[in-house]
Enzyme design. Structure first.
Site, PDB file in Angstrom:
ATOM      1  N   CYS A 381       0.835  -1.200   0.000  1.00  0.00           N
ATOM      2  CA  CYS A 381       0.000   0.000   0.000  1.00  0.00           C
ATOM      3  C   CYS A 381       0.876   1.258   0.000  1.00  0.00           C
ATOM      4  O   CYS A 381       1.463   1.578  -1.021  1.00  0.00           O
ATOM      5  CB  CYS A 381      -0.997  -0.027   1.158  1.00  0.00           C
ATOM      6  SG  CYS A 381      -2.396   1.056   0.813  1.00  0.00           S
ATOM      7  N   HIS A 507      -3.424  -4.796   0.224  1.00  0.00           N
ATOM      8  CA  HIS A 507      -2.842  -5.340   1.462  1.00  0.00           C
ATOM      9  C   HIS A 507      -2.921  -6.863   1.441  1.00  0.00           C
ATOM     10  O   HIS A 507      -3.877  -7.441   1.974  1.00  0.00           O
ATOM     11  CB  HIS A 507      -3.631  -4.837   2.679  1.00  0.00           C
ATOM     12  CG  HIS A 507      -3.447  -3.391   2.970  1.00  0.00           C
ATOM     13  ND1 HIS A 507      -2.445  -2.921   3.793  1.00  0.00           N
ATOM     14  CD2 HIS A 507      -4.133  -2.302   2.558  1.00  0.00           C
ATOM     15  CE1 HIS A 507      -2.531  -1.606   3.885  1.00  0.00           C
ATOM     16  NE2 HIS A 507      -3.542  -1.198   3.142  1.00  0.00           N
ATOM     17  N   GLU A 509      -1.416  -8.890   3.198  1.00  0.00           N
ATOM     18  CA  GLU A 509      -1.259  -9.464   4.552  1.00  0.00           C
ATOM     19  C   GLU A 509      -2.589  -9.878   5.171  1.00  0.00           C
ATOM     20  O   GLU A 509      -2.632 -10.750   6.032  1.00  0.00           O
ATOM     21  CB  GLU A 509      -0.531  -8.483   5.476  1.00  0.00           C
ATOM     22  CG  GLU A 509      -1.276  -7.209   5.878  1.00  0.00           C
ATOM     23  CD  GLU A 509      -1.090  -6.045   4.902  1.00  0.00           C
ATOM     24  OE1 GLU A 509      -0.779  -6.299   3.719  1.00  0.00           O
ATOM     25  OE2 GLU A 509      -1.285  -4.883   5.315  1.00  0.00           O
TER      26      GLU A 509
HETATM   27  N1  GLN Z   1      -1.893   6.879   2.790  1.00  0.00           N
HETATM   28  C1  GLN Z   1      -1.982   6.131   1.586  1.00  0.00           C
HETATM   29  C2  GLN Z   1      -3.323   6.287   0.895  1.00  0.00           C
HETATM   30  O1  GLN Z   1      -4.287   6.682   1.486  1.00  0.00           O
HETATM   31  C3  GLN Z   1      -1.682   4.668   1.839  1.00  0.00           C
HETATM   32  C4  GLN Z   1      -2.726   3.986   2.660  1.00  0.00           C
HETATM   33  C5  GLN Z   1      -2.259   2.690   3.239  1.00  0.00           C
HETATM   34  O2  GLN Z   1      -1.064   2.388   3.268  1.00  0.00           O
HETATM   35  N2  GLN Z   1      -3.176   1.900   3.742  1.00  0.00           N
HETATM   36  O3  GLN Z   1      -3.438   6.010  -0.269  1.00  0.00           O
END
Ligand code: GLN
Length: 537
Positions: A381, A507, A509
């Protein structure tokens, strides 16, 4: 349908969630279908708006619900399919009650905690049963018995048991039996008092799970049984695990937990077959290989902020018969001391998700270090966004390239707000959330790892790769190996000449389990292990 209610006494952080999840594992291995749900007494509608300092990780489900991290344990330990319906907060209960009051549904009555709030909670307990059609519903009540905000939930389960019939409901209370060093003994008094609090409300536990750091003697068990009004054989010892949380189901099985539950609930099933689980534990305790992974984040001092990431890395280790030592690295330390020094000895570098500017430069330096030194890298992410920014600055030479989240005026906004996010003003539940399809580039590393060309992964973000820069990146060699099916959103980037440089907007994970390690983590640990060997020979 049978119900198990898990409460906690004396102190928080006893691992109620792990206990509930482990019971789920055992019951599933006995051939039963289970679901698990969490009731959280706080007033937030969901934990999505809470800081990791408050609440640890926000766990995201397929349907996009932002939930308590205990749901992560439930999914990792069992096969049950969870939705937002499996996590109820006081905030949601009150929201519903107040909506009804405004609609006039209460027909002029005074709206009260008992019966209106408690009825709403009971309704949820019945609905989850109907929706899932399982044999056993395991419900964990967050917080500690005695908390004011938890009372409506405890009252609701008492009333529910009255209605459902005692043979269909089991109360399991997780408690703490501290070891007092100066006295050299375990003390049962806090548990006696904690259970007294529960009995005041009208609940006598059927099973007492005693968290302790030393074994319970026969005398301790007798005392706990007598004073807490629990049968002797229902006093269960749950010691601190030595190696891994995945030992808990085996430990509880040795204590006869699943037999006891099945007896009390009249469930006639064969014993749990834990052979496969035992094999996982063997790999965790005595792995053939070892590897050290650096996780570069900004909440590294917190136990729970990157919970699923740490777990998925460990699962990747299990898949490779490889013990993983996780080095938690504060991104700001890299800013102070440099990447080479801070990341020394790491055979793989992982940058997890995150929000906010602090530490981003350190993460960018870690990523550059991994890319330039052929150290396996996995970005998740924010980690993908960081990888893109690093590539833009250091390979494409786009000076000051950044995400507009961190520098709204950047000359090169390689990461920018998603179109669908432009008009969003409210914070709660408004990110791009949950499971989304993604198509993989044939022949790419990720398509080999997944052994598939279409995958589904969970998301939680507002920002995304800016397609204006796509061609420039591709010309410089970065592969966009995963995109949304229409090709518009970049979901995975890879550096093809690197031994393992993979970063995903989603994600992964959240979908890894000890008995089903996620392919990206499996590949990452395999690569780290291979590269680690190269370095030491
Ligand atoms: N802050 C980033 C976004 O909003 C990444 C979000 C995250 O890592 N869950 O796109």
């Amino acid at each position: 349908m049978k119900h198990i209610f898990v409460t906690g006494g004396v102190v928080s952080s006893l691992g109620k969630g792990l206990t509930a999840a482990s019971i789920g594992t055992l019951l599933e291995r006995r051939g039963l279908k289970v679901t698990l749900q969490k009731f959280d007494p706080y007033l937030n509608v969901d934990p999505g708006t809470m800081s990791p300092f408050q609440h640890g990780e926000v766990y995201v489900l397929d349907d996009g619900a932002e939930t308590d991290l205990d749901l992560g344990h439930y999914e990792r330990f069992t096969d049950s399919k969870l939705t937002g319906f499996n996590n109820l907060t006081s905030g949601q209960v009150y929201q519903r009650v107040l909506d009804k009051e405004r609609r006039g549904d209460y027909l002029g009555k005074t709206v009260q905690v008992i019966p209106h709030v408690t009825d709403e909670i009971q309704k949820r307990i019945r609905e989850i049963g109907k929706k899932t059609g399982v044999d056993v519903v395991i419900t964990e009540i967050g917080g500690t018995i005695g908390d004011i905000e938890g009372l409506p939930f405890v009252e609701a389960i008492r009333e529910f048991a009255l209605d459902a019939g005692r043979g269909n409901v089991l109360f399991l209370h997780v408690t703490f039996v501290p070891f007092i060093k100066a006295a050299g003994e375990l003390k049962t008094k806090p548990t006696q008092q904690g259970v007294a609090k529960l009995r005041e409300i009208g609940i006598t536990p059927d099973i007492l799970v005693c968290r302790c750091e030393k074994p319970l003697s026969k005398e301790h068990r007798q005392k706990l049984s007598l004073f807490c009004n629990v049968p002797y054989e229902a006093v269960i010892e749950e010691m601190d695990v030595e190696h891994s949380i995945y030992e808990v189901p085996l430990m509880l099985q040795r204590e006869g937990m699943d037999n006891l539950i099945c007896q009390q609930l009249g469930l006639d099933t064969p014993p749990a077959d834990m052979a496969h689980w035992q094999d996982i534990i063997r790999k965790l305790i005595k792995p053939r290989h070892r590897v050290r992974i650096g996780v570069v984040g900004k909440y590294v001092e917190l136990q729970d902020a990157y919970k699923s990431v740490y777990e998925a890395v460990i699962h990747g280790g299990v898949a490779n018969d490889c013990g993983v030592e996780i080095k938690r690295i504060d991104a700001e330390d890299i800013e102070k001391n440099g990447a080479a020094k801070t990341l020394e000895g790491c055979s793989g570098i992982l940058v997890p998700g995150g929000f906010g500017e602090r530490g981003t430069e350190g993460k960018i330096q870690a990523t550059q270090f991994a890319r330039e030194n052929n150290i396996p890298y996995l970005g998740l992410c924010l980690g993908m966004q960081i990888a893109t920014i690093e590539f833009a600055r250091n390979v494409l030479k786009l000076e000051g390239a950044h995400s507009t989240e961190f520098d709204p005026a950047t000359a090169h906004p390689v990461i920018a707000l998603l179109d669908e996010q432009q008009k969003v003003t409210e914070k709660g539940g408004t990110m791009r959330l949950g499971s989304q399809p993604c198509k993989l580039e044939p022949g790419s590393l990720v398509s080999r790892l997944y052994d598939s060309e279409e995958i589904h992964e969970r998301h939680r973000h507002r920002y995304e790769f800016n397609n204006t820069y796509r061609e420039a990146f591709e010309t410089a060699g970065l592969t966009f190996s995963g995109t949304s099916p229409d090709g518009k959103l970049v979901e995975i980037v890879e550096v093809p000449w690197h031994p393992f440089f993979v970063a995903s907007q989603f994600h992964p994970e959240f979908k890894s389990k000890p008995n089903k390690p996620h392919p990206l983590f499996e590949g990452f640990i395999a690569a780290a292990h291979a590269c680690g060997h190269l370095k030491s020979t």
